[in-house]
Design a protein around this motif. Structure first.
Motif, PDB file in Angstrom:
ATOM      1  N   VAL A  24       0.844  -1.206   0.000  1.00 27.57           N
ATOM      2  CA  VAL A  24       0.000   0.000   0.000  1.00 27.57           C
ATOM      3  C   VAL A  24       0.878   1.254   0.000  1.00 27.57           C
ATOM      4  O   VAL A  24       0.633   2.202  -0.754  1.00 27.57           O
ATOM      5  CB  VAL A  24      -0.959   0.002   1.207  1.00 27.57           C
ATOM      6  CG1 VAL A  24      -1.678   1.328   1.336  1.00 27.57           C
ATOM      7  CG2 VAL A  24      -1.957  -1.136   1.087  1.00 27.57           C
ATOM      8  N   ARG A  25       1.918   1.264   0.812  1.00 26.33           N
ATOM      9  CA  ARG A  25       2.795   2.443   0.889  1.00 26.33           C
ATOM     10  C   ARG A  25       3.538   2.682  -0.409  1.00 26.33           C
ATOM     11  O   ARG A  25       3.863   3.814  -0.744  1.00 26.33           O
ATOM     12  CB  ARG A  25       3.776   2.286   2.040  1.00 26.33           C
ATOM     13  CG  ARG A  25       3.052   2.324   3.390  1.00 26.33           C
ATOM     14  CD  ARG A  25       4.009   2.411   4.483  1.00 26.33           C
ATOM     15  NE  ARG A  25       4.697   3.693   4.354  1.00 26.33           N
ATOM     16  CZ  ARG A  25       5.391   4.252   5.305  1.00 26.33           C
ATOM     17  NH1 ARG A  25       5.488   3.662   6.453  1.00 26.33           N
ATOM     18  NH2 ARG A  25       5.985   5.408   5.116  1.00 26.33           N
ATOM     19  N   HIS A  27       2.222   2.137  -3.270  1.00 28.84           N
ATOM     20  CA  HIS A  27       1.144   2.370  -4.244  1.00 28.84           C
ATOM     21  C   HIS A  27       1.036   1.230  -5.252  1.00 28.84           C
ATOM     22  O   HIS A  27       0.716   1.437  -6.418  1.00 28.84           O
ATOM     23  CB  HIS A  27       1.325   3.699  -4.966  1.00 28.84           C
ATOM     24  CG  HIS A  27       1.374   4.868  -4.054  1.00 28.84           C
ATOM     25  ND1 HIS A  27       0.255   5.330  -3.406  1.00 28.84           N
ATOM     26  CD2 HIS A  27       2.403   5.644  -3.636  1.00 28.84           C
ATOM     27  CE1 HIS A  27       0.595   6.358  -2.649  1.00 28.84           C
ATOM     28  NE2 HIS A  27       1.897   6.565  -2.762  1.00 28.84           N
ATOM     29  N   LYS A  30      -4.149  -1.053  -4.070  1.00 26.60           N
ATOM     30  CA  LYS A  30      -5.136  -0.031  -3.711  1.00 26.60           C
ATOM     31  C   LYS A  30      -5.620  -0.259  -2.285  1.00 26.60           C
ATOM     32  O   LYS A  30      -5.741  -1.390  -1.822  1.00 26.60           O
ATOM     33  CB  LYS A  30      -6.331  -0.103  -4.664  1.00 26.60           C
ATOM     34  CG  LYS A  30      -5.999   0.228  -6.081  1.00 26.60           C
ATOM     35  CD  LYS A  30      -6.310   1.651  -6.306  1.00 26.60           C
ATOM     36  CE  LYS A  30      -6.132   1.970  -7.777  1.00 26.60           C
ATOM     37  NZ  LYS A  30      -6.003   3.350  -7.981  1.00 26.60           N
ATOM     38  N   SER A  31      -5.928   0.838  -1.613  1.00 28.11           N
ATOM     39  CA  SER A  31      -6.341   0.735  -0.218  1.00 28.11           C
ATOM     40  C   SER A  31      -7.647  -0.031  -0.055  1.00 28.11           C
ATOM     41  O   SER A  31      -7.845  -0.706   0.947  1.00 28.11           O
ATOM     42  CB  SER A  31      -6.449   2.121   0.404  1.00 28.11           C
ATOM     43  OG  SER A  31      -7.391   2.898  -0.296  1.00 28.11           O
ATOM     44  N   LYS A  32      -8.548   0.029  -1.064  1.00 27.64           N
ATOM     45  CA  LYS A  32      -9.809  -0.702  -0.924  1.00 27.64           C
ATOM     46  C   LYS A  32      -9.573  -2.206  -0.887  1.00 27.64           C
ATOM     47  O   LYS A  32     -10.286  -2.932  -0.224  1.00 27.64           O
ATOM     48  CB  LYS A  32     -10.799  -0.321  -2.024  1.00 27.64           C
ATOM     49  CG  LYS A  32     -10.481  -0.829  -3.395  1.00 27.64           C
ATOM     50  CD  LYS A  32     -11.579  -0.422  -4.365  1.00 27.64           C
ATOM     51  CE  LYS A  32     -11.352  -1.001  -5.733  1.00 27.64           C
ATOM     52  NZ  LYS A  32     -12.435  -0.716  -6.640  1.00 27.64           N
ATOM     53  N   SER A  34      -6.567  -3.495   0.127  1.00 34.42           N
ATOM     54  CA  SER A  34      -5.700  -3.760   1.277  1.00 34.42           C
ATOM     55  C   SER A  34      -6.518  -3.965   2.547  1.00 34.42           C
ATOM     56  O   SER A  34      -6.142  -4.769   3.401  1.00 34.42           O
ATOM     57  CB  SER A  34      -4.704  -2.629   1.472  1.00 34.42           C
ATOM     58  OG  SER A  34      -5.353  -1.446   1.885  1.00 34.42           O
TER      59      SER A  34
END
Length: 151
Positions: A24-25, A27, A30-32, A34
Motif C-alpha cells: 500500500v505504501r 502504491h 489499492k487501499s480498498k 488492502s
C-alpha cells in the motif's frame, strides 16, 4: 499444534500483514483491496494466537474436524474474491469500450475540423500525432508531452 508451530504461524502472519502495508505504501495495492487482505491477516493472527478458538467455533456450528472449518472458510472467501474480481473486470471492460468509442468520435471530430481548416486555406494548423507523444508549439517546434522527462 505445538508452541513452535504457533509461533511460526504468528510470524508468517505478521510478515504477511507487513507485506500488505508495504504494498500500500508503495502504491502497488489499492487501499480498498488492502483493507480486505488486512482483515483476513488479522483473523489469521487471532486464530494463530488462540488455536482453541477454531475448535470452539467448529463445534458450535457442528463441524467435528476444525481444519475443515478453516478450509471451508478459505474456499468461501476465495469464491467471493473471484466473483468480486469478475464483477470488477466486467465493469472495467465496459468502461474501456465506452472510452474507445468516445476517443473514436473525438478523433473523427478533429479530422473534420482539420479538413474544414484545410479547405479554408489555413495550412499551418497543427495536426494531432497518433499516440500523443509530442505536442506542437505555434512556431512549429515540438514541445513534448507533460509526461515526458526533461531533456
Amino acid at each position: 499444534m505445538s508452541t513452535t508451530a504457533h509461533v511460526f504461524v504468528i510470524i508468517v502472519t505478521l510478515c504477511t500483514v507487513g507485506f500488505i502495508i508495504w504494498l500500500v505504501r508503495q502504491h502497488r495495492l489499492k487501499s480498498k483491496f488492502s483493507l480486505l487482505w488486512l482483515a483476513i491477516g488479522l483473523v489469521l493472527l487471532v486464530l494463530a494466537a488462540f488455536p482453541n478458538l477454531l475448535d470452539r467455533v467448529s463445534h458450535a456450528i457442528g463441524i467435528e474436524y476444525p481444519p475443515a472449518t478453516f478450509l471451508f472458510a478459505a474456499v468461501a472467501f476465495l469464491f467471493l474474491v473471484a466473483v468480486h474480481y469478475s464483477w470488477e473486470l466486467s465493469r472495467l471492460e465496459e468502461r474501456s469500450r465506452v472510452l474507445a468509442e468516445e476517443a473514436a468520435l473525438l478523433r473523427e471530430s478533429v479530422q473534420r475540423l482539420e479538413d474544414r481548416l484545410a479547405a479554408a486555406g489555413i495550412a499551418d494548423a497543427p495536426s494531432p500525432r497518433p499516440g500523443g507523444s509530442e505536442a506542437q508549439a505555434p512556431d512549429g517546434s515540438a514541445t513534448g508531452s507533460p509526461d515526458d522527462p526533461p531533456a
